[in-house]
Scaffold this motif. Sequence first.
Motif, short mmCIF file in Angstrom:
data_model
loop_
_atom_site.label_atom_id
_atom_site.label_comp_id
_atom_site.label_asym_id
_atom_site.label_seq_id
_atom_site.Cartn_x
_atom_site.Cartn_y
_atom_site.Cartn_z
N CYS A 1 -4.11 6.96 -5.43
CA CYS A 1 -4.81 6.26 -4.21
C CYS A 1 -4.88 4.76 -4.35
CB CYS A 1 -6.12 6.95 -3.65
SG CYS A 1 -6.38 8.69 -3.48
N GLY A 2 -4.60 4.16 -3.18
CA GLY A 2 -4.56 2.69 -3.27
C GLY A 2 -5.92 2.50 -2.31
N LEU A 3 -6.26 3.13 -1.69
CA LEU A 3 -7.38 3.00 -0.59
C LEU A 3 -8.38 3.88 -0.47
CD1 LEU A 3 -8.41 1.08 1.79
CD2 LEU A 3 -7.04 2.54 3.36
N VAL A 4 -9.54 3.89 -0.34
CA VAL A 4 -10.61 4.89 -0.34
C VAL A 4 -11.34 4.35 0.93
CG1 VAL A 4 -12.50 6.25 -1.27
CG2 VAL A 4 -10.77 5.50 -2.73
N ASN A 5 -11.54 5.33 1.89
CA ASN A 5 -12.28 5.19 3.10
C ASN A 5 -13.70 6.02 3.00
OD1 ASN A 5 -10.75 3.08 4.48
ND2 ASN A 5 -9.21 4.77 4.86
N LEU A 6 -14.55 5.58 3.77
CA LEU A 6 -15.76 6.59 3.96
C LEU A 6 -16.47 6.10 5.11
CD1 LEU A 6 -18.48 4.93 3.22
CD2 LEU A 6 -17.95 5.73 1.03
N THR A 7 -17.30 6.79 5.93
CA THR A 7 -18.29 6.41 6.98
C THR A 7 -19.62 6.20 6.26
OG1 THR A 7 -16.78 7.55 8.60
CG2 THR A 7 -19.32 7.08 9.15
N ALA A 8 -20.45 5.20 6.13
CA ALA A 8 -21.56 5.16 5.79
C ALA A 8 -22.70 5.45 6.59
CB ALA A 8 -21.68 3.84 5.06
N SER A 9 -23.87 6.18 5.83
CA SER A 9 -24.88 6.48 6.76
C SER A 9 -25.79 5.05 6.36
CB SER A 9 -25.71 7.68 6.05
OG SER A 9 -26.03 7.75 4.90
N ALA A 10 -26.88 5.02 7.03
CA ALA A 10 -27.88 3.84 6.48
C ALA A 10 -28.40 4.13 5.17
CB ALA A 10 -29.09 3.82 7.53
N ASP A 11 -28.64 5.47 4.98
CA ASP A 11 -29.28 5.76 3.45
C ASP A 11 -28.14 5.32 2.43
OD1 ASP A 11 -31.64 6.47 4.49
OD2 ASP A 11 -31.13 8.42 4.51
N GLY A 12 -26.85 5.47 2.63
CA GLY A 12 -25.80 5.28 1.68
C GLY A 12 -25.05 4.12 1.61
N TYR B 1 0.88 -1.08 0.00
CA TYR B 1 -0.26 -0.06 0.08
C TYR B 1 0.87 1.21 0.11
CZ TYR B 1 -2.96 3.51 2.45
OH TYR B 1 -3.76 4.56 2.76
N THR B 2 0.77 2.24 -0.87
CA THR B 2 1.56 3.28 -1.14
C THR B 2 1.20 4.37 0.09
OG1 THR B 2 -0.31 4.73 -2.19
CG2 THR B 2 1.28 3.28 -3.58
N GLY B 3 0.10 4.15 0.56
CA GLY B 3 -0.48 5.20 1.65
C GLY B 3 -1.25 6.36 1.27
N ARG B 4 -1.17 6.50 0.09
CA ARG B 4 -2.16 7.60 -0.64
C ARG B 4 -3.45 7.05 -0.39
NH1 ARG B 4 -1.34 12.22 -2.85
NH2 ARG B 4 -2.38 12.74 -4.79
N THR B 5 -4.31 8.04 0.57
CA THR B 5 -5.59 7.36 0.65
C THR B 5 -6.54 8.33 0.46
OG1 THR B 5 -4.59 6.25 2.69
CG2 THR B 5 -7.10 6.73 2.84
N GLY B 6 -7.87 8.07 -0.20
CA GLY B 6 -8.98 9.05 -0.36
C GLY B 6 -9.92 8.94 0.75
N TYR B 7 -10.48 9.91 1.13
CA TYR B 7 -11.67 9.86 2.03
C TYR B 7 -12.76 10.60 1.53
CZ TYR B 7 -14.45 9.58 6.22
OH TYR B 7 -15.38 9.50 7.12
N VAL B 8 -13.99 9.87 1.40
CA VAL B 8 -15.20 10.21 0.70
C VAL B 8 -15.80 10.99 2.09
CG1 VAL B 8 -17.34 9.88 -0.17
CG2 VAL B 8 -15.59 8.43 -0.76
N HIS B 9 -16.01 12.55 2.05
CA HIS B 9 -16.68 13.15 3.09
C HIS B 9 -18.02 13.22 3.08
CE1 HIS B 9 -12.77 14.47 4.87
NE2 HIS B 9 -12.33 14.84 3.54
N LEU B 10 -18.55 13.41 1.84
CA LEU B 10 -20.11 13.39 1.92
C LEU B 10 -20.49 12.99 0.37
CD1 LEU B 10 -20.74 16.28 0.16
CD2 LEU B 10 -20.22 17.31 2.44
#
Length: 142
Positions: free
Chosen positions: A110-121, A72-81
């Motif tokens: 990016c080698g990884l993308v994270n997010l926090t999911a709502s129940a709707d999403g 993993y390169t460490g380059r990370t995406g984060y989906v904020h909304l």
Amino acid sequence: MTEEDALSIARLRSEMIKAPPIGRWFEDLTAYLTDGLARAEDMAGFVVDVPAGHLVSAALGTIYQAPPGPTYTGRTGYVHLVLTKPGYRRQGYGRAVTACLLAWFWGQGCGLVNLTASADGERLYRSLGFEENARSMRLFGT
């Protein structure tokens, strides 16, 4: 997404979380969106406007550098909304803006993308390949 979209996205977010678009939080969000978009190298957003000329869906994310690992390169995406006005849901707009954001992350290395999911999403994110991470934890400050 352009800097001009910042206020529309802030208003849509306030509608989604049922908070009035006034006060410090709203000003801070609008400034964050405007400033972040001015530094386009680490933040991107994608929107859908309908012919009537108003924004109905948006996805916003940022890139950060985490420590690299052996696979993993460490380059990370984060989906904020990811936001879609209620009257425009189930028409593919949320999927479209999220897919564009993911393509941007991959194009930025990016080698990884994270997010926090709502129940709707949650259903949308799973259909795009996201998986639960049971080890994820969080702590809010006071």
